[in-house]
Write an enzyme that holds these catalytic residues in place. Sequence first.
Site, PDB file in Angstrom:
ATOM      1  N   ASP A  52     -10.514   6.557 -27.432  1.00  0.00           N
ATOM      2  CA  ASP A  52     -10.480   5.172 -27.957  1.00  0.00           C
ATOM      3  C   ASP A  52     -10.824   4.208 -26.650  1.00  0.00           C
ATOM      4  O   ASP A  52     -11.641   4.489 -25.921  1.00  0.00           O
ATOM      5  CB  ASP A  52      -8.885   4.992 -28.607  1.00  0.00           C
ATOM      6  CG  ASP A  52      -8.808   3.631 -29.561  1.00  0.00           C
ATOM      7  OD1 ASP A  52      -9.409   2.517 -29.193  1.00  0.00           O
ATOM      8  OD2 ASP A  52      -8.821   3.957 -30.594  1.00  0.00           O
ATOM      9  N   HIS A  89      -6.820  -1.817 -28.614  1.00  0.00           N
ATOM     10  CA  HIS A  89      -6.977  -0.798 -29.739  1.00  0.00           C
ATOM     11  C   HIS A  89      -6.170   0.588 -29.382  1.00  0.00           C
ATOM     12  O   HIS A  89      -5.355   1.164 -30.028  1.00  0.00           O
ATOM     13  CB  HIS A  89      -8.370  -0.617 -30.191  1.00  0.00           C
ATOM     14  CG  HIS A  89      -8.510  -0.006 -31.478  1.00  0.00           C
ATOM     15  ND1 HIS A  89      -8.829   1.166 -31.569  1.00  0.00           N
ATOM     16  CD2 HIS A  89      -8.497  -0.557 -32.845  1.00  0.00           C
ATOM     17  CE1 HIS A  89      -9.135   1.615 -32.737  1.00  0.00           C
ATOM     18  NE2 HIS A  89      -8.896   0.489 -33.762  1.00  0.00           N
ATOM     19  N   SER A 272      -7.901   2.080 -39.058  1.00  0.00           N
ATOM     20  CA  SER A 272      -7.375   2.671 -37.879  1.00  0.00           C
ATOM     21  C   SER A 272      -5.941   3.042 -37.755  1.00  0.00           C
ATOM     22  O   SER A 272      -5.594   4.151 -37.361  1.00  0.00           O
ATOM     23  CB  SER A 272      -7.527   1.341 -36.854  1.00  0.00           C
ATOM     24  OG  SER A 272      -8.878   1.332 -36.311  1.00  0.00           O
TER      25      SER A 272
END
Length: 347
Positions: A52, A89, A272
């Site tokens: 990520d 994220h 996600s």
Amino acid sequence: MLKILWTYILFLLFISASARAEKPWYFDAIGLTETTMSLTDKNTPVVVSVVDSGVAFIGGLSDSEFAKFSFTQDGSPFPVKKSEALYIHGTAMASLIASRYGIYGVYPHALISSRRVIPDGVQDSWIRAIESIMSNVFLAPGEEKIINISGGQKGVASASVWTELLSRMGRNNDRLIVAAVGNDGADIRKLSAQQRIWPAAYHPVSSVNKKQDPVIRVAALAQYRKGETPVLHGGGITGSRFGNNWVDIAAPGQNITFLRPDAKTGTGSGTSEATAIVSGVLAAMTSCNPRATATELKRTLLESADKYPSLVDKVTEGRVLNAEKAISMFCKKNYIPVRQGRMSEEL
């Protein structure tokens, strides 16, 4: 040379300044109870790889670091503030998997290996990150067996490389990739190859490769209560992609609270979050038998899923994650703890 394509960020952020201590709504919906978790072995080392934007090991993740790597041009494994969404994220996804307090991770006994690939990833950064896991002969059973990819690489430029990599991973049968399918509300069956997102786009044709498929493709569900019939999360930029035979399972993906790199909390929706929740359940299952094959883990996860006729056109067999059944089914059949020393390194 193959060209790096910009990642899809598969969630919408709503920032909150205060930490939340209550259990998230989806714990009850998927049957994640203390009784269920008592079947796992918290003493068995389990490491989930989060490929990520980098993970900040703060707050409930303070004691969760296994390793951190960079596959980016700046060489830093840490989250960077070029983009708010990208900055948050990786940490957000890791917290949903393994946070120990403040934010409740699905399996708080897991450790996290952070592999930063965005922003400014090197050539084929996603692929290189996965290759580095597969080639690491020093990993013990249960370490980086589960690879969370709540994003991915769009288009066909690297499709052949992805296909070879995932076919090889399937033959090895020792790791699983949990991949988000995307968030524009599209029917994947109607998309061009250029519009699909790897590794979720992997669609093996041969019977052998289908049987050995190491990818679990995850769609997002709207918020629901236990006993209700779930529906896919829709609307705006976070509406889940869908498609029978292109999506393996659906999981909670709306109003999901996570940890930010600045130690505040945020709330997001999308595939996600759903993907990270599935990865957490697989981590819990792995604790009962870290030597289990990828096929055994994937088969149990999918066979234990609840099945809803209303979702059959959107998710293969209408499967919805049932953590209680998955963990119970796997852990009652498998209980082979492996106690290994912890390895930590940084590149």
